[in-house]
Design a protein around this motif. Structure first.
Motif, mmCIF file in Angstrom:
data_model
loop_
_atom_site.group_PDB
_atom_site.id
_atom_site.type_symbol
_atom_site.label_atom_id
_atom_site.label_comp_id
_atom_site.label_asym_id
_atom_site.label_seq_id
_atom_site.Cartn_x
_atom_site.Cartn_y
_atom_site.Cartn_z
ATOM 1 N N PHE A 226 0.980 -1.153 0.161
ATOM 2 C CA PHE A 226 -0.493 -0.448 -0.091
ATOM 3 C C PHE A 226 0.982 1.204 -0.175
ATOM 4 C CE2 PHE A 226 -3.164 -1.805 2.818
ATOM 5 C CZ PHE A 226 -3.723 -2.952 1.441
ATOM 6 N N ASN A 227 1.944 1.013 -0.753
ATOM 7 C CA ASN A 227 2.992 1.890 -0.001
ATOM 8 C C ASN A 227 2.739 3.466 0.912
ATOM 9 O OD1 ASN A 227 2.672 1.519 -3.606
ATOM 10 N ND2 ASN A 227 4.731 2.662 -2.951
ATOM 11 N N SER A 228 2.876 2.120 1.934
ATOM 12 C CA SER A 228 2.648 3.129 3.629
ATOM 13 C C SER A 228 1.689 3.877 3.884
ATOM 14 C CB SER A 228 3.921 4.135 3.291
ATOM 15 O OG SER A 228 5.575 3.815 3.972
ATOM 16 N N GLY A 229 0.155 3.122 3.050
ATOM 17 C CA GLY A 229 -0.655 3.306 3.608
ATOM 18 C C GLY A 229 -1.181 4.652 1.930
ATOM 19 N N LEU A 230 -0.462 4.718 1.345
ATOM 20 C CA LEU A 230 -0.901 5.781 0.184
ATOM 21 C C LEU A 230 -2.728 5.259 -0.387
ATOM 22 C CD1 LEU A 230 -1.278 8.545 -1.071
ATOM 23 C CD2 LEU A 230 0.724 7.548 -2.556
ATOM 24 N N LEU A 231 -1.642 3.771 -1.033
ATOM 25 C CA LEU A 231 -3.163 3.139 -1.675
ATOM 26 C C LEU A 231 -4.263 2.213 -0.561
ATOM 27 C CD1 LEU A 231 -0.934 1.373 -4.736
ATOM 28 C CD2 LEU A 231 -2.096 3.590 -4.239
ATOM 29 N N ALA A 232 -4.118 2.691 0.535
ATOM 30 C CA ALA A 232 -5.100 1.641 1.781
ATOM 31 C C ALA A 232 -6.805 2.169 1.855
ATOM 32 C CB ALA A 232 -4.174 1.322 2.950
ATOM 33 N N VAL A 233 -6.484 3.372 1.073
ATOM 34 C CA VAL A 233 -7.975 4.530 0.837
ATOM 35 C C VAL A 233 -8.687 4.184 -0.523
ATOM 36 C CG1 VAL A 233 -7.581 5.569 2.971
ATOM 37 C CG2 VAL A 233 -6.586 6.305 1.014
ATOM 38 N N GLU A 234 -9.760 4.475 -0.143
ATOM 39 C CA GLU A 234 -10.757 4.622 -1.670
ATOM 40 C C GLU A 234 -9.619 5.657 -2.300
ATOM 41 O OE1 GLU A 234 -12.967 2.322 -2.662
ATOM 42 O OE2 GLU A 234 -12.612 1.398 -0.605
ATOM 43 N N TRP A 235 -9.106 6.656 -1.681
ATOM 44 C CA TRP A 235 -9.069 8.523 -2.921
ATOM 45 C C TRP A 235 -7.567 8.489 -1.565
ATOM 46 C CZ3 TRP A 235 -10.304 9.551 -7.019
ATOM 47 C CH2 TRP A 235 -8.833 10.995 -7.859
ATOM 48 N N PRO A 236 -6.516 8.533 -2.283
ATOM 49 C CA PRO A 236 -5.866 8.541 -1.787
ATOM 50 C C PRO A 236 -5.836 10.613 -1.664
ATOM 51 C CG PRO A 236 -5.177 7.963 -3.880
ATOM 52 C CD PRO A 236 -6.214 7.567 -3.454
ATOM 53 N N ASP A 237 -5.109 10.877 -0.068
ATOM 54 C CA ASP A 237 -4.910 12.433 -0.978
ATOM 55 C C ASP A 237 -3.779 13.510 0.668
ATOM 56 O OD1 ASP A 237 -5.598 12.117 2.558
ATOM 57 O OD2 ASP A 237 -7.885 12.514 1.915
ATOM 58 N N GLU A 238 -3.775 14.642 0.203
ATOM 59 C CA GLU A 238 -2.107 14.437 0.883
ATOM 60 C C GLU A 238 -1.843 14.482 2.288
ATOM 61 O OE1 GLU A 238 -5.944 18.031 1.264
ATOM 62 O OE2 GLU A 238 -4.385 16.710 -0.524
ATOM 63 N N ASN A 239 -3.281 14.258 3.212
ATOM 64 C CA ASN A 239 -3.044 13.687 4.501
ATOM 65 C C ASN A 239 -2.565 11.760 4.819
ATOM 66 O OD1 ASN A 239 -3.680 16.208 5.717
ATOM 67 N ND2 ASN A 239 -6.163 15.615 5.106
ATOM 68 N N ARG A 240 -2.119 10.932 3.750
ATOM 69 C CA ARG A 240 -1.914 10.055 3.268
ATOM 70 C C ARG A 240 -0.607 9.722 3.328
ATOM 71 N NH1 ARG A 240 -5.226 6.603 5.889
ATOM 72 N NH2 ARG A 240 -4.170 4.730 4.630
ATOM 73 N N PRO A 241 -0.001 8.881 4.303
ATOM 74 C CA PRO A 241 1.768 8.858 3.696
ATOM 75 C C PRO A 241 2.120 7.834 2.676
ATOM 76 C CG PRO A 241 0.958 6.904 5.432
ATOM 77 C CD PRO A 241 -0.107 7.421 5.308
ATOM 78 N N TYR A 242 3.523 8.175 2.035
ATOM 79 C CA TYR A 242 3.772 7.443 1.547
ATOM 80 C C TYR A 242 5.203 7.381 2.048
ATOM 81 C CZ TYR A 242 6.612 6.798 -2.863
ATOM 82 O OH TYR A 242 7.699 7.004 -4.092
ATOM 83 N N GLU A 243 5.560 6.417 2.309
ATOM 84 C CA GLU A 243 7.269 5.919 2.084
ATOM 85 C C GLU A 243 7.696 6.258 3.734
ATOM 86 O OE1 GLU A 243 9.451 3.675 -0.025
ATOM 87 O OE2 GLU A 243 8.004 3.378 -0.832
ATOM 88 N N TYR A 244 6.250 6.018 4.501
ATOM 89 C CA TYR A 244 5.985 6.656 5.353
ATOM 90 C C TYR A 244 7.205 8.206 5.719
ATOM 91 C CZ TYR A 244 7.475 1.380 6.169
ATOM 92 O OH TYR A 244 7.528 0.360 6.027
ATOM 93 N N GLY A 245 6.594 9.148 5.047
ATOM 94 C CA GLY A 245 6.327 10.731 4.917
ATOM 95 C C GLY A 245 5.435 11.146 3.856
ATOM 96 N N ARG A 253 -0.628 12.846 -7.518
ATOM 97 C CA ARG A 253 -1.252 12.517 -8.735
ATOM 98 C C ARG A 253 -1.558 11.282 -9.284
ATOM 99 N NH1 ARG A 253 1.545 17.562 -9.454
ATOM 100 N NH2 ARG A 253 3.016 16.772 -10.545
ATOM 101 N N ARG A 254 -0.374 10.400 -9.746
ATOM 102 C CA ARG A 254 -0.706 9.807 -9.967
ATOM 103 C C ARG A 254 -1.115 8.010 -9.683
ATOM 104 N NH1 ARG A 254 2.620 7.232 -13.474
ATOM 105 N NH2 ARG A 254 2.834 4.690 -13.299
ATOM 106 N N ALA A 255 -1.586 8.438 -7.646
ATOM 107 C CA ALA A 255 -1.983 7.293 -7.076
ATOM 108 C C ALA A 255 -3.807 7.875 -7.134
ATOM 109 C CB ALA A 255 -1.361 7.819 -5.735
ATOM 110 N N GLN A 256 -3.805 9.214 -7.013
ATOM 111 C CA GLN A 256 -4.988 9.039 -7.375
ATOM 112 C C GLN A 256 -5.939 9.488 -9.360
ATOM 113 O OE1 GLN A 256 -5.234 13.079 -6.804
ATOM 114 N NE2 GLN A 256 -5.846 13.244 -4.318
#
Length: 330
Positions: A226-245, A253-256
């Motif tokens: 899930f890339n640290s949580g970015l892909l763990a929700v229906e719609w990724p936003d700036e509050n979701r972590p990526y690579e632990y940051g 933009r790519r995840a969305q």
């Protein structure tokens, strides 16, 4: 369904449980919730569990061992890692600088010597309350001050333990494709734990490590899908972590974009992420972490669903959101 790890006799379930979160990764998890989370993984059919001394300075191992004590030892597979010894830390404080919300009563000391491997495994068995583990992985050797020691001393030590029957399978866990590829080429590991390098968002492992694993018969444990949580929700936003940051704007933009395609096909993003992560023929198990029972139950439910429609993958490829050479779920 289980799959063997390389040529070994160790077989893991297609979905595994990663125990970093119950070692208080980022936030404290109460004891009862940690136990309930492992229980939920078991109830969902998961029989492969992964931990490490690094996770919460041994807290993950202690909690996982207590939770699994309720189940017959022959019915599950457990892996832990070596490379970091835990030593007393008179300075105290918190371990949050290393990502774990736990008191820093201990400190990590890199040690990939043969003696360090044996001492690390003995200490892990003590924390787990077990007389054996099934799989031992060298943990992040590229981050140690002397990475060559892992190749020249730690791997031969694990190989000897495997020959003696002390462990069933050996390998390396890392997020660095170059490190994983080197061990795949220069040693006879059974398995590699690939962290965040083969996900629906990014597939750099296709450029080297996965083809090498296929050629050499090495199994892959795919973690961080899930890339640290970015892909763990229906719609990724700036509050979701990526690579632990925080996620860079281009990554977000790519995840969305991927999420938008999933929506058009009536598929949840986490379902697509899990299905994709397990589709490569080298992958023996997709390992998901969780700190709450509902989270591991939800991941298991997504993983058990039928594969998303072929049209979803075709659209992702057409829009440049997925590599066309990536194996697809069927």
């Amino acid at each position: 369904m289980t799959r063997s790890l390389g040529p070994s006799a160790v077989a893991v379930t297609a979905l595994g449980f990663g125990a970093a979160s119950i070692g208080n990764l980022y936030r404290s998890v109460p004891d009862d919730r940690a136990m309930a989370t492992v229980d939920a993984a078991w109830a969902a059919g998961i029989r492969y569990f992964d931990t490490a001394p690094h996770y919460g300075l041994g807290l993950s191992e202690r909690r996982l061992g207590r939770a699994l004590a309720a189940h017959p030892r022959a019915e599950y597979v457990l892996s832990t890692k070596v490379g970091r010894l835990l030593r007393e830390n008179p300075d105290g404080g918190s371990d949050l600088d290393n990502g774990f919300d736990t008191p820093a009563t201990l400190r990590r000391v890199w040690d990939f010597t043969a003696d360090g491997v044996r001492r690390s495994l003995d200490a892990s068995l003590d924390r787990l309350g077990l007389d054996r583990v099934d799989v031992v992985l060298l943990h992040d050797p590229e981050e140690s001050p002397e990475p060559e020691v892992a190749l020249r001393q730690a791997y031969p030590a694990l190989d000897e333990l495997r020959r003696q029957g002390v462990v069933g399978a050996v390998g390396v866990g890392s997020k660095d494709p170059a490190t994983l590829t080197r061990f795949a080429v220069e040693t006879d590991v059974d398995v590699l734990m690939v962290a965040g390098r083969y996900t629906l968002l990014e597939q750099p492992a296709l450029d080297g490590i996965l083809p090498v694993c296929q050629k050499r018969g090495i199994s892959v444990l795919n973690v961080g899908v899930f890339n640290s949580g970015l892909l763990a929700v229906e719609w990724p936003d700036e509050n979701r972590p990526y690579e632990y940051g925080s996620a860079p704007a281009e990554i977000l933009r790519r995840a969305q974009g991927i999420a938008a395609v999933c929506r058009r096909h009536g598929v949840s993003l986490p379902h697509a992420a899990l299905a994709f992560a397990g589709a490569h023929p080298a992958v023996a198990s997709v390992v998901v972490g969780a700190g709450r029972p509902a989270h591991v139950t939800r991941s298991a439910e997504w993983f058990a669903r039928p594969a998303p429609p072929a049209g979803l993958w075709a659209e992702l490829v057409a829009e440049g959101l997925l590599r066309e050479d990536a194996p697809l779920p069927s």
